[in-house]
Scaffold this motif. Structure first.
Motif, PDB file in Angstrom:
ATOM      1  N   UNK A  79       0.829  -1.208   0.000  1.00 35.05           N
ATOM      2  CA  UNK A  79       0.000   0.000   0.000  1.00 35.05           C
ATOM      3  C   UNK A  79       0.857   1.249   0.000  1.00 35.05           C
ATOM      4  N   UNK A  80       0.469   2.225  -0.828  1.00 36.93           N
ATOM      5  CA  UNK A  80       1.227   3.462  -0.955  1.00 36.93           C
ATOM      6  C   UNK A  80       0.967   4.383   0.226  1.00 36.93           C
ATOM      7  N   UNK A  98      -5.113   5.839   7.548  1.00 34.01           N
ATOM      8  CA  UNK A  98      -5.253   7.128   8.229  1.00 34.01           C
ATOM      9  C   UNK A  98      -4.972   8.286   7.276  1.00 34.01           C
ATOM     10  N   UNK A  99      -3.951   8.138   6.445  1.00 29.77           N
ATOM     11  CA  UNK A  99      -3.594   9.201   5.509  1.00 29.77           C
ATOM     12  C   UNK A  99      -4.670   9.363   4.436  1.00 29.77           C
ATOM     13  N   UNK A 100      -5.225   8.276   3.956  1.00 31.49           N
ATOM     14  CA  UNK A 100      -6.296   8.348   2.950  1.00 31.49           C
ATOM     15  C   UNK A 100      -7.521   9.030   3.543  1.00 31.49           C
ATOM     16  N   UNK A 101      -7.857   8.702   4.790  1.00 30.57           N
ATOM     17  CA  UNK A 101      -8.992   9.330   5.461  1.00 30.57           C
ATOM     18  C   UNK A 101      -8.755  10.831   5.630  1.00 30.57           C
ATOM     19  N   UNK A 102      -7.558  11.210   6.038  1.00 29.68           N
ATOM     20  CA  UNK A 102      -7.222  12.615   6.214  1.00 29.68           C
ATOM     21  C   UNK A 102      -7.342  13.379   4.888  1.00 29.68           C
TER      22      UNK A 102
END
Length: 103
Positions: free
Chosen positions: A78-79, A83-87
């Motif tokens: 995964x890139x 948490x980062x995708x949600x942010x």
């Protein structure tokens, strides 16, 4: 002999090329940089420069690398974390809402 104590370290020795290509999988010049920085001691035997295998292996560090998700190598890892995708999704949604409210 002449009253000098010459102690030779015990263990397996490897050449600079073996240390770089086989054990550390790096360029030979990287070995030279380790020696210059004092991180890897070298031993001279006549014109030969050798390294203790234990010293070479001590340079290997364990780093935290995420295991691949599908078993097909690093390309499938995964890139971004969840948490980062949600942010990012919440930031984009906030920007759109702000844009539509003020225009």
């Amino acid at each position: 002999m002449h009253g000098t104590d010459i102690s030779v370290p015990k263990g397996l020795f490897v050449t600079r090329t073996e240390a770089a290509e086989i054990h550390l999988r790096c360029h030979v010049k990287t070995i030279d940089r380790y020696v210059a920085a004092g991180r890897l001691p070298k031993y001279k035997f006549g014109r030969k420069t050798l390294f203790l295998l234990a010293d070479v292996l001590a340079l290997i560090k364990c780093v935290g690398v995420l295991p691949p998700t599908s078993g097909r190598g690093r390309a499938c890892a995964p890139f971004l974390s969840l948490d980062m995708v949600t942010f990012i999704a919440l930031s984009v949604a906030t920007l759109w809402i702000t844009f539509f409210l003020f225009h």
